[in-house]
Structures are given as structure tokens and as C-alpha cells.
Enzyme design. Structure first.
Site, PDB file in Angstrom:
ATOM      1  N   LYS A 103       0.835  -1.206   0.000  1.00 34.62           N
ATOM      2  CA  LYS A 103       0.000   0.000   0.000  1.00 34.62           C
ATOM      3  C   LYS A 103       0.865   1.249   0.000  1.00 34.62           C
ATOM      4  O   LYS A 103       2.053   1.209   0.339  1.00 34.62           O
ATOM      5  CB  LYS A 103      -0.924   0.016   1.227  1.00 34.62           C
ATOM      6  CG  LYS A 103      -0.169   0.209   2.544  1.00 34.62           C
ATOM      7  CD  LYS A 103      -1.116   0.429   3.700  1.00 34.62           C
ATOM      8  CE  LYS A 103      -0.369   0.652   5.000  1.00 34.62           C
ATOM      9  NZ  LYS A 103       0.450   1.895   5.017  1.00 34.62           N
ATOM     10  N   LYS A 117       1.746   0.525   9.938  1.00 33.43           N
ATOM     11  CA  LYS A 117       2.715   0.981   8.946  1.00 33.43           C
ATOM     12  C   LYS A 117       2.403   2.419   8.534  1.00 33.43           C
ATOM     13  O   LYS A 117       1.251   2.843   8.501  1.00 33.43           O
ATOM     14  CB  LYS A 117       2.685   0.067   7.708  1.00 33.43           C
ATOM     15  CG  LYS A 117       3.124  -1.365   8.011  1.00 33.43           C
ATOM     16  CD  LYS A 117       4.601  -1.415   8.366  1.00 33.43           C
ATOM     17  CE  LYS A 117       5.040  -2.777   8.859  1.00 33.43           C
ATOM     18  NZ  LYS A 117       4.641  -3.068  10.236  1.00 33.43           N
ATOM     19  N   ASP A 118       3.473   3.142   8.172  1.00 31.17           N
ATOM     20  CA  ASP A 118       3.361   4.569   7.862  1.00 31.17           C
ATOM     21  C   ASP A 118       2.461   4.837   6.656  1.00 31.17           C
ATOM     22  O   ASP A 118       2.338   4.019   5.751  1.00 31.17           O
ATOM     23  CB  ASP A 118       4.751   5.138   7.568  1.00 31.17           C
ATOM     24  CG  ASP A 118       5.654   5.084   8.775  1.00 31.17           C
ATOM     25  OD1 ASP A 118       5.802   6.111   9.439  1.00 31.17           O
ATOM     26  OD2 ASP A 118       6.195   4.005   9.057  1.00 31.17           O
ATOM     27  N   LYS A 119       1.909   6.038   6.649  1.00 32.11           N
ATOM     28  CA  LYS A 119       1.104   6.484   5.511  1.00 32.11           C
ATOM     29  C   LYS A 119       1.991   6.966   4.374  1.00 32.11           C
ATOM     30  O   LYS A 119       1.784   6.603   3.211  1.00 32.11           O
ATOM     31  CB  LYS A 119       0.165   7.611   5.952  1.00 32.11           C
ATOM     32  CG  LYS A 119      -0.717   8.155   4.839  1.00 32.11           C
ATOM     33  CD  LYS A 119      -1.739   9.141   5.386  1.00 32.11           C
ATOM     34  CE  LYS A 119      -2.708   9.584   4.295  1.00 32.11           C
ATOM     35  NZ  LYS A 119      -3.811  10.420   4.840  1.00 32.11           N
TER      36      LYS A 119
END
Length: 377
Positions: free
Chosen positions: A46, A75-77
């Protein structure tokens, strides 16, 4: 967030902005998946979405409750991230997963396992980071520090992501703990308290790094006096007058100096145990060999509190009003498979490495840059 640096080199100049092109994170599962069982295990790539946003989207798209979707970590954007999710087989047909398409989300693999993936079910994360505007001189500086990090590791601070956009959400956690604030949403209340625990841990770790620099710099016979000046309102343990004890501190091969009463943990997995005055040098050698690491306190109930000299420095970061369950966290970690490549024509460096779960990649960048890495311009 003016925390102490482990390495004493001058500032290294480069540019880093957290983005899907320049920051890639891949989850390493805790265990292999059987290929059979009650849950679909989906490997997902993603970008421009948080894990919570991803799960909310899948919940709506496939018509399953968010609580039914399992995940191991957040998890980071602003990154290209790869992680594993689980879906109950009885709620979703495999063909729906196989035919799924989305511009920001790609399903890479589908397998099966008997158990739902739960928080913490991962070994660690693999990172790829691109550094820009890196000239040859600064690249050479980075090379030298990377070699030291390969050997000695890095402090395991909680990074800026833990403290919100203004880096002060721990203050709200402190007010909640002191009974000055109350938040109806229990999850958010626990989040702010956790940020306060993280802040106390970081402050303790920063102090211990300062102390380690002091021990390296000051002659053994002057250490007690130097500590008395540093902590002028406190009575320094008399053990720091003992020349033999001070000598064992200076003789430790690792930069981060262990103290009697420190809780160590077998690395990368294992139980905590206390180091004693008579075992410090031996334990320090094990630390240098990456067999054990010191731990710091996440203040709360049921947590193990350091003793002796280590306890003297830790006591200032214990808040007995925190009723959340406390624990001990690695104070130090060793990045694995750390590599650095340089593209001189583009003035770019490329870092790749593995970190254990709960560790932040930006801590490594922070040690290189000697400035706070916020992932922004």
C-alpha cells in the site's frame, strides 16, 4: 526532542522526505504460514494510507467488520509499505481477494493459516531509504558512521511519530495520569498514557547516553565529583568512589556503559536478568557480541525496576501513578543487513537494513544526521 546522540561526529548533511518513492517498509512475519487453516493470509502493498485506513477500506469493500481483520503492526502512511493481513475464510471468498484492484493497494500473495494475525506477530521490518542531496564528502562521513553502527548498534528511542504532530501528546498523557484530564474514548486515553510512558523512557535513555559519554571522557578518580556536579541535588552512590568499580565502567568495550542493577535481556529474544557488580565486564562483553542488550523502563504496574546504581538513575523516570501495565523495552538495538550504496551522479545514497519490531528507522537517520529527522522538508 533534544535527546542525546550515541555517536559524536559532526552533523552530516542530506535531504530526506518520507514518501512512497524514498521510504519502503516490508514486514517480516513472526512465523511461516501453513498454507491451510481458517484464515486467508494476504500480503498487501500500500501507499498513501495508514494501516487503520487500509483496514477500514477493506472492511467496507468486502463487507466484514474491521475487528475481524488481523494485522501485526502499524505501517506509515507516507511510505510504500508491505504487510500481512488475515481474513476469516467463512466471511470472504478467495476469488474476491484474487480479483481485487485499487490504485493505492495491491494484493501480492494469498495463502492460509489456522490463526488470526495479532498485534506483535512479527519479527521486525525491512527498510529501504533514499537520501538525497548527498555530496561525496557527506557520503564518506556517512560511510564511517554506518561502519560504527554495524558494530555497536543504535539507541532504541521512540521516534517523533510516537508524540503527534506537535511532539507533545505525552503531556496530555501525564495530565490523565495525574487526574487533571479525562478522555471518554478509552483507546485514546491509553494511547496518550502510552506516549507519556514513551517520553519517560526516552528521557532516561538520553540521560544514560550522556552518562556513558561522561564515563568515557572523565578519569576514573574524577567520576564521583563529575557526577556530583551533574546531579547536584542528589546524593551520588558511594560506589562511584570505588576506583575498581569505576575502572570496570571504563573498561567496557561497548560505548553504552552498563551499571550494576541494570536489567539486561537476551537478544533478539529472551528473558530479562539483572547484571551485578561482579558480572558487569562479562555482561558488557556479551553486549558487544550482540548476545544481550540493556533494557529501559516503560513505567507502570508489574514492571521490573532496576536496582543499585542503575536504579539510582532510573528512579527519576518512574511514575507510580501510571496504572497501565509497565514493561521493559530494549534500550539498544542492532540493525541487521545494513548496507549503504551511493549514486554520485544523482547525489543520492541508498540505505537498506532490518530492525526488530517496535524500532524506528528514523532513529538510524537521526544518528547519521545529528538532527531530528521528521520525514518532512
Amino acid at each position: 526532542m533534544d535527546y542525546s546522540y550515541a555517536y559524536t561526529h559532526s552533523k552530516i548533511v542530506f535531504y530526506f522526505k518520507q514518501s512512497p518513492r524514498d521510504f519502503v517498509v516490508e514486514e517480516i512475519p513472526l512465523y511461516s504460514f501453513d498454507g491451510e487453516g481458517a484464515h486467508w493470509i494476504v500480503k498487501v502493498r500500500k501507499k498513501n494510507l495508514t494501516t487503520f485506513e487500509l483496514i477500514k477500506f477493506f472492511s467496507s469493500y468486502f463487507g466484514v467488520k474491521s475487528s475481524e481483520i488481523g494485522y501485526a503492526g502499524l505501517k506509515d502512511k507516507n511510505a510504500l509499505t508491505i504487510q500481512y493481513l488475515s481474513f476469516p475464510k467463512h466471511l470472504i471468498n478467495k476469488s474476491l481477494l484474487e480479483s481485487f484492484e485499487h490504485p493505492e493497494i495491491k494484493i501480492l500473495e494469498i495463502t492460509a493459516h489456522n490463526n488470526k494475525i495479532k498485534i506483535g506477530h512479527l519479527k521486525g521490518n525491512k527498510f529501504f531509504i533514499r537520501l538525497k542531496k548527498l555530496d561525496k564528502l557527506n557520503y564518506q562521513k556517512i560511510q564511517q558512521v554506518v561502519e560504527k553502527i554495524k558494530q555497536l548498534g543504535i539507541p532504541n528511542y521512540f521516534s517523533y511519530q510516537r508524540f503527534g504532530k506537535t511532539l507533545d501528546n505525552y503531556l496530555l498523557g501525564q495530565e490523565i495520569v495525574n487526574g487533571k484530564k479525562k478522555i471518554r474514548d478509552k483507546k485514546m486515553q491509553n494511547f496518550f498514557i502510552s506516549a507519556y510512558q514513551s517520553h519517560l523512557f526516552n528521557e532516561w535513555l538520553s540521560l544514560r547516553i550522556k552518562l556513558s559519554h561522561l564515563i568515557e571522557k572523565i578519569d576514573s578518580k574524577d567520576l564521583y565529583r563529575a557526577l556530583s556536579l551533574q546531579f547536584e541535588n542528589q546524593i551520588i552512590p558511594k560506589i562511584f568512589l570505588d576506583k575498581e568499580y569505576c575502572k570496570t565502567l571504563k573498561e567496557q568495550s561497548h560505548f553504552f556503559k552498563l551499571l550494576s542493577g541494570d536489567y539486561l535481556c537476551h537478544y533478539p529474544f529472551g528473558k530479562n536478568f539483572l547484571t551485578k557488580q561482579e558480572t558487569i565486564l562479562n555482561d558488557s562483553q556479551r553486549f558487544a557480541k550482540k548476545d544481550v542488550v540493556p533494557t529501559g523502563l516503560l513505567s507502570g504496574i508489574k514492571a521490573q525496576i532496576s536496582e543499585n546504581e542503575a536504579g539510582f538513575f532510573e528512579k527519576n523516570f518512574v511514575d507510580e501513578k501510571i496504572k497501565s501495565v509497565g514493561q521493559r523495552r530494549y534500550a539498544w538495538i542492532f540493525p541487521e543487513e545494513l548496507t549503504l550504496c551511493y549514486k554520485e551522479e544523482e547525489a543520492q545514497g541508498e540505505l537498506a537494513f532490518l530492525l526488530p519490531k517496535g524500532a524506528y528507522a528514523t532513529n538510524l537517520l537521526r544518528e547519521l544526521a545529528h538532527s531530528e529527522i521528521m520525514g518532512e522538508e
